[in-house]
Design a protein around this motif. Sequence first.
Motif, short mmCIF file in Angstrom:
data_model
loop_
_atom_site.label_atom_id
_atom_site.label_comp_id
_atom_site.label_asym_id
_atom_site.label_seq_id
_atom_site.Cartn_x
_atom_site.Cartn_y
_atom_site.Cartn_z
N PRO A 199 63.97 15.79 40.82
CA PRO A 199 62.86 15.95 41.78
C PRO A 199 62.10 17.26 41.68
CG PRO A 199 64.91 16.57 42.82
CD PRO A 199 65.26 16.21 41.38
N ILE A 200 62.46 18.15 40.75
CA ILE A 200 61.91 19.52 40.80
C ILE A 200 60.41 19.54 40.55
CG2 ILE A 200 62.07 21.84 39.86
CD1 ILE A 200 64.54 20.84 41.45
N GLU A 202 58.04 17.25 40.78
CA GLU A 202 57.25 16.65 41.85
C GLU A 202 57.27 17.53 43.10
OE1 GLU A 202 56.82 12.14 43.12
OE2 GLU A 202 58.55 13.03 44.12
N SER A 203 58.42 18.09 43.43
CA SER A 203 58.51 18.90 44.64
C SER A 203 57.69 20.18 44.52
CB SER A 203 59.97 19.25 44.95
OG SER A 203 60.50 20.13 43.96
N MET A 204 57.50 20.67 43.28
CA MET A 204 56.73 21.89 43.05
C MET A 204 55.27 21.60 42.68
SD MET A 204 59.49 24.14 40.85
CE MET A 204 58.36 25.55 40.74
N ALA A 205 54.91 20.31 42.64
CA ALA A 205 53.54 19.89 42.26
C ALA A 205 53.18 20.42 40.87
CB ALA A 205 52.53 20.34 43.30
N PRO A 378 57.01 14.52 35.38
CA PRO A 378 57.66 14.20 36.66
C PRO A 378 58.20 12.77 36.74
CG PRO A 378 55.58 15.33 37.02
CD PRO A 378 55.62 14.97 35.57
N ALA A 381 59.77 10.74 43.04
CA ALA A 381 60.89 10.86 43.98
C ALA A 381 62.17 11.32 43.29
CB ALA A 381 61.13 9.55 44.73
N GLY A 382 62.07 11.78 42.05
CA GLY A 382 63.24 12.24 41.33
C GLY A 382 64.16 11.13 40.88
#
Length: 420
Positions: A199-200, A202-205, A378, A381-382
């Motif tokens: 998920p990294i 996506e979570s960091m855009a 990405p 949702a990981g």
Amino acid sequence: MILRNSSPSFVINRDRLIRTLEHLGSIGEIPNGGVCRLAYSPEDIAARELVQKWMREAGMTVQIDSAGNIIGRYEGQNPQAPALATGSHLDTVPTGGRYDGALGILAGLEMVRVLGENQVLLNHPLEVIVFTDEEGTMIGSKAMSGSLVNDSGYYRRPDGTEIQSCLRQVGGDWDRIYQAKRSPQALRAFVELHVEQGPILESMAQSVGVVEGIVGQRRYQIIIEGQANHAGTTPMYMRVDALVTAAKIVLAVQEIGNSPGQQVATVGQLNVFPNGVNVIPGRVELSLDIRDLSNRHLDALMEQLRFQLEEIAIATQCKIYLNPGLYNEPALAEPHIQQIIAQVCEDLQLPYTHLPSRAGHDAQELARITDMGMIFVPSAAGVSHAVTEYTTPEDCVNGAQVLLETFFRLDQYFDPPQVS
């Protein structure tokens, strides 16, 4: 024919890349939208045949080595130069997705298609490699790196099928499998494009991950011996409960995982004996999986855990045994490849970050024999290794474009053009 010295800028064919991903994803498609393409299965063989067809249509020569690896080769200006290689795997887990492994192969194929259509030859030959059985034994990349286990039983399939017959189905040969080993003189670099499976990004855009390396992985079996007894008649203060001890160990592992650093630590399996509702557990077996980029850090964490296990054993009066299992060395990505990938991202105005890969990949084995790098895109949702695995078309194309530009620059990095 355009010489690579001219540093042309070409664009990945978005529609074609997505079509090939969809076409490949239809082989082994299961009702809920996922993909089941187990290594050596009819579906795996069909996918391998399709990719070989596409490789030949793109102007590549195709061979299958004794480990069943498919090697598509696009010649360069200097056929004697060591190859620049990319690739991944076609096999999936039983309920997998369309992107894990497949994106890396098809992006490599698309890169060659673009070069061929524009009549471009790099100095180095390019290879796109389909590795055998990545999701199981990684026999393809291990054979290529020379780290194969000299025991055919080790590679037996879960259903008992012998590896000899499996390899024959995909064009390999167990009796000659050591001939699949490649030398550093044959491969100058290997760069694998892969979905992050985490998920990294996506979570960091972030659009791209520049992989720092693939973590080392250690697995252990922890055995706890207590004393089984009647759950109703044994007072609490007289119990030697193996499951209570196991609970303390699980919490100790969680504490280690949360300590400073980038490590992860997991207890994923727990077996309780005799597993009776009215019996105090007398024996528990549990698994430990711990990963990090640094062997030194892993050593320190395991030393910390051993100390805690000793304290827990004294407090609970149980015997605790720590038995080692799987041991995979970390594989660090070469700094110059990381720098090139990062520079490509900046030039393409794609936001990126550096991160480790906490999942294993074929690139981990190739790092034993050549310069290695990885590019992540990405995962929504990981999620990966699941039917809901998804990477957007834009991210797939961005990853393929970064791969193409990286190979242009690697070609010049290893063999700078002469200035007259």
